[in-house]
Design an enzyme around this catalytic site. Structure first.
Site, PDB file in Angstrom:
ATOM      1  N   SER A  24    -139.391  23.370 -93.274  1.00 25.44           N
ATOM      2  CA  SER A  24    -138.559  22.408 -94.026  1.00 25.44           C
ATOM      3  C   SER A  24    -137.646  23.128 -95.010  1.00 25.44           C
ATOM      4  O   SER A  24    -136.472  22.787 -95.161  1.00 25.44           O
ATOM      5  CB  SER A  24    -139.461  21.447 -94.807  1.00 25.44           C
ATOM      6  OG  SER A  24    -140.202  20.663 -93.923  1.00 25.44           O
ATOM      7  N   ARG A  28    -133.361  23.606 -95.200  1.00 28.22           N
ATOM      8  CA  ARG A  28    -132.613  23.194 -96.400  1.00 28.22           C
ATOM      9  C   ARG A  28    -131.868  24.383 -97.020  1.00 28.22           C
ATOM     10  O   ARG A  28    -130.778  24.223 -97.563  1.00 28.22           O
ATOM     11  CB  ARG A  28    -133.579  22.552 -97.408  1.00 28.22           C
ATOM     12  CG  ARG A  28    -134.000  21.131 -96.947  1.00 28.22           C
ATOM     13  CD  ARG A  28    -135.305  20.732 -97.561  1.00 28.22           C
ATOM     14  NE  ARG A  28    -135.678  19.342 -97.296  1.00 28.22           N
ATOM     15  CZ  ARG A  28    -136.313  18.913 -96.200  1.00 28.22           C
ATOM     16  NH1 ARG A  28    -136.619  19.771 -95.221  1.00 28.22           N
ATOM     17  NH2 ARG A  28    -136.636  17.635 -96.059  1.00 28.22           N
ATOM     18  N   ARG A 123    -136.393   9.725 -80.256  1.00 29.43           N
ATOM     19  CA  ARG A 123    -136.856   9.464 -81.635  1.00 29.43           C
ATOM     20  C   ARG A 123    -135.853   8.612 -82.410  1.00 29.43           C
ATOM     21  O   ARG A 123    -134.635   8.755 -82.244  1.00 29.43           O
ATOM     22  CB  ARG A 123    -137.133  10.798 -82.346  1.00 29.43           C
ATOM     23  CG  ARG A 123    -138.259  11.558 -81.660  1.00 29.43           C
ATOM     24  CD  ARG A 123    -138.557  12.871 -82.319  1.00 29.43           C
ATOM     25  NE  ARG A 123    -139.102  12.690 -83.654  1.00 29.43           N
ATOM     26  CZ  ARG A 123    -139.356  13.694 -84.492  1.00 29.43           C
ATOM     27  NH1 ARG A 123    -139.092  14.935 -84.107  1.00 29.43           N
ATOM     28  NH2 ARG A 123    -139.854  13.468 -85.675  1.00 29.43           N
ATOM     29  N   GLN A 170    -137.197  13.160 -94.356  1.00 30.16           N
ATOM     30  CA  GLN A 170    -135.953  13.384 -93.608  1.00 30.16           C
ATOM     31  C   GLN A 170    -134.930  12.318 -93.972  1.00 30.16           C
ATOM     32  O   GLN A 170    -133.753  12.619 -94.165  1.00 30.16           O
ATOM     33  CB  GLN A 170    -136.236  13.378 -92.104  1.00 30.16           C
ATOM     34  CG  GLN A 170    -137.067  14.582 -91.659  1.00 30.16           C
ATOM     35  CD  GLN A 170    -137.397  14.585 -90.190  1.00 30.16           C
ATOM     36  OE1 GLN A 170    -137.163  13.599 -89.483  1.00 30.16           O
ATOM     37  NE2 GLN A 170    -137.966  15.676 -89.712  1.00 30.16           N
ATOM     38  N   ASP A 316    -147.947  16.337 -91.091  1.00 31.40           N
ATOM     39  CA  ASP A 316    -147.887  17.268 -89.951  1.00 31.40           C
ATOM     40  C   ASP A 316    -149.230  17.953 -89.690  1.00 31.40           C
ATOM     41  O   ASP A 316    -149.402  18.608 -88.656  1.00 31.40           O
ATOM     42  CB  ASP A 316    -146.806  18.334 -90.188  1.00 31.40           C
ATOM     43  CG  ASP A 316    -145.404  17.736 -90.128  1.00 31.40           C
ATOM     44  OD1 ASP A 316    -145.250  16.617 -89.598  1.00 31.40           O
ATOM     45  OD2 ASP A 316    -144.459  18.379 -90.620  1.00 31.40           O
ATOM     46  N   ARG A 389    -147.419  21.439 -82.499  1.00 30.00           N
ATOM     47  CA  ARG A 389    -148.644  21.256 -83.299  1.00 30.00           C
ATOM     48  C   ARG A 389    -149.838  20.854 -82.422  1.00 30.00           C
ATOM     49  O   ARG A 389    -150.986  21.112 -82.781  1.00 30.00           O
ATOM     50  CB  ARG A 389    -148.399  20.271 -84.439  1.00 30.00           C
ATOM     51  CG  ARG A 389    -147.249  20.740 -85.341  1.00 30.00           C
ATOM     52  CD  ARG A 389    -147.323  20.281 -86.749  1.00 30.00           C
ATOM     53  NE  ARG A 389    -146.041  20.488 -87.408  1.00 30.00           N
ATOM     54  CZ  ARG A 389    -145.622  21.648 -87.954  1.00 30.00           C
ATOM     55  NH1 ARG A 389    -146.408  22.698 -87.948  1.00 30.00           N
ATOM     56  NH2 ARG A 389    -144.425  21.740 -88.508  1.00 30.00           N
TER      57      ARG A 389
HETATM   58  C1  S3P Z   1    -139.819  16.980 -92.525  1.00 33.63           C
HETATM   59  C2  S3P Z   1    -140.323  15.749 -92.833  1.00 33.63           C
HETATM   60  C3  S3P Z   1    -141.401  15.098 -92.061  1.00 33.63           C
HETATM   61  C4  S3P Z   1    -142.154  16.107 -91.192  1.00 33.63           C
HETATM   62  C5  S3P Z   1    -141.221  17.010 -90.454  1.00 33.63           C
HETATM   63  C6  S3P Z   1    -140.344  17.793 -91.415  1.00 33.63           C
HETATM   64  C7  S3P Z   1    -138.718  17.522 -93.359  1.00 33.63           C
HETATM   65  O1  S3P Z   1    -140.828  14.129 -91.214  1.00 33.63           O
HETATM   66  O2  S3P Z   1    -142.990  15.427 -90.298  1.00 33.63           O
HETATM   67  O3  S3P Z   1    -141.943  17.930 -89.654  1.00 33.63           O
HETATM   68  O4  S3P Z   1    -138.426  18.733 -93.259  1.00 33.63           O
HETATM   69  O5  S3P Z   1    -138.126  16.748 -94.112  1.00 33.63           O
HETATM   70  P1  S3P Z   1    -140.538  12.620 -91.747  1.00 33.63           P
HETATM   71  O6  S3P Z   1    -139.545  12.705 -92.810  1.00 33.63           O
HETATM   72  O7  S3P Z   1    -140.027  11.897 -90.543  1.00 33.63           O
HETATM   73  O8  S3P Z   1    -141.870  12.105 -92.199  1.00 33.63           O
END
Ligand code: S3P
Length: 429
Positions: A24, A28, A123, A170, A316, A389
């Protein structure tokens, strides 16, 4: 397709691992480095398929990005210098690239087409497209703009007050990026804390954002200043070794420089509630992100209940927590986790299928599962569901199963942890 055969081990696991950089935060870091005018160096960047998609997206918009191992050099002319990509941008399997980039592209003054692989194309994108449309975005695509590919005609956006209906970092991050380039002051309120790396990095890059409990306010049209980023180790990758160390008798594994940001570290609380022996030390902080060294020692586990606000803080990790629960005495209940149904695969169905194939006792719920432990897992052939995963969870299960576990395709570890199997081998003394 690359089959993986995991042999059960008779010896304890021991050793030290530096898990790769946080997925993540790596995404960013590229995004904010590309939005800031000047040069940014990112160290301990996660060189995985998902994060490379984010790099490629900005290269397609004219940003200079070079890599030397896990160090990435970004040189950007800033937001105003981003250019219209000549060809569609491919997001591969990466939901984070998709959601965050859609938020940004909606407010940039050009046309983009974005697409992904077969999993990402299933998705839901509505969760970002709908609020972006309320801000004035012009987005179209399959299923009225819910499914990739999407066509985005960038336009001037207006800030809104938005209450997030889903607990998703996200979505929050997509709207923060849109808010950064829109007119006015954007207010985003979340129902429960989700990972806050975007907020931390906005602050590190000098943005004016205000965080008041679950409400974030961001002012528009702010110029970001480049700042070097050191990415912590990914706790979501460390989770597989935490689980392995907890369940393989007499094991002791040390995990260095792991990100232990509160919004990500729910698994540590669950391990404690289950009776695991985790030691956290060498804690430090950089740019709002906490790092620590984690030592896991084998211990007898007991079942627990995992629900409510902790869920986004360990979303996760639920596949590997389910595996832990198969080795814990009594019942473990996981609920309020319906989001698992729309991950890289339906992770409630996939976890239940893989672990049940190996002998676990699991009842699925619409928003979670109930696991009866403890169970001796036997071997078997399982599907990876093309989900990184699920592969890593099955590999840890294989260590304690009585016969070998065959995973039909282990190639998806490239999404978040390309060296997972080498690291796993390194602690099997
Ligand atoms: C993430 C947020 C999560 C997570 C994903 C990474 C991110 O998803 O499951 O692996 O980097 O912001 P969601 O925001 O859909 O919960």
């Amino acid at each position: 397709m690359k089959e993986g055969i995991i042999q059960s081990i008779c010896k304890p696991l021991s050793g030290t691992i530096a898990v790769p950089g946080d997925k993540s935060i790596s995404h960013r870091a590229i995004i904010f480095a590309a939005l800031a005018e000047g040069k940014t160096t990112i160290t301990n960047f996660l060189e995985s398929e998902d994060c490379l998609r984010t790099i490629a997206a900005f290269q397609a918009m004219g940003v200079h990005i070079q890599r030397s191992g896990t160090t990435v050099f970004v040189e950007s002319g800033g937001l105003e210098a981003l250019q219209e990509p000549e060809t569609p941008i491919y997001f591969g399997n990466s939901g984070t690239t998709a959601r965050l980039m859609i938020g940004l592209l909606a407010g940039l003054p050009f046309f983009t087409v974005v697409h992904g692989d077969s999993s990402l194309s299933k998705r839901p994108m509505n969760r970002v497209v709908e609020p972006l449309r309320q801000m004035g975005a012009n987005i179209d695509g399959r299923d009225k703009g819910n499914l990739l590919p999407l066509a985005i005609r960038g336009s001037k956006l207006k800030a809104i007050d938005y209450q997030l209906p889903v607990k998703s970092a996200q979505v929050k991050s997509a709207l923060l990026l849109a808010g950064l380039i829109s007119e006015g002051e954007m207010k985003i309120t979340e129902k429960a804390l989700t990972r806050d790396h975007t907020e931390n990095m906005l602050q590190a890059f000098g943005a004016d954002i205000l965080i008041n409990q679950k409400q974030i306010t961001i002012k528009a049209k702010q110029a970001l200043q480049p700042v070097d980023v050191h990415v912590p180790g990914d706790i979501s990758s460390a989770a597989f070794f935490l689980a392995a160390g907890a369940v393989v008798p007499h094991s002791s594994i040390v995990l260095e420089q792991v990100g232990i940001n509160f919004s990500r570290s729910g698994i540590l609380e669950v391990l404690e509630a289950m009776g695991a022996n985790v030691i956290i030390d060498q804690v430090s902080e950089k740019a709002g992100e906490q790092f620590g060294r984690l030592t896991i020692n084998h211990a007898a586990l007991q079942g627990t209940i995992i629900e409510g606000d902790i869920i986004p803080r360990l979303i996760d990790e639920i596949p590997v927590i389910a595996l832990l629960a198969t080795q814990a005495k009594g019942e473990t209940i996981i609920r309020d986790a319906a989001e698992l149904r729309v991950k890289e695969t339906d992770r409630i169905a996939a976890v239940a299928d893989v672990l049940t194939t190996l002998g676990a006792h699991i009842t699925t719920l619409e928003d979670g599962m109930i696991i009866q432990g403890s169970t001796t897992l036997h071997g078997g052939k399982v599907s990876s569901y093309h989900d990184h995963r699920i592969v890593m969870m099955a590999a840890v299960a294989g260590l304690i199963a009585t016969e070998e576990v065959i995973i039909d395709d282990i190639s998806s570890t490239a999404i978040s942890y390309p060296n997972f199997f080498q690291d796993l081998a390194s602690i099997q003394s």
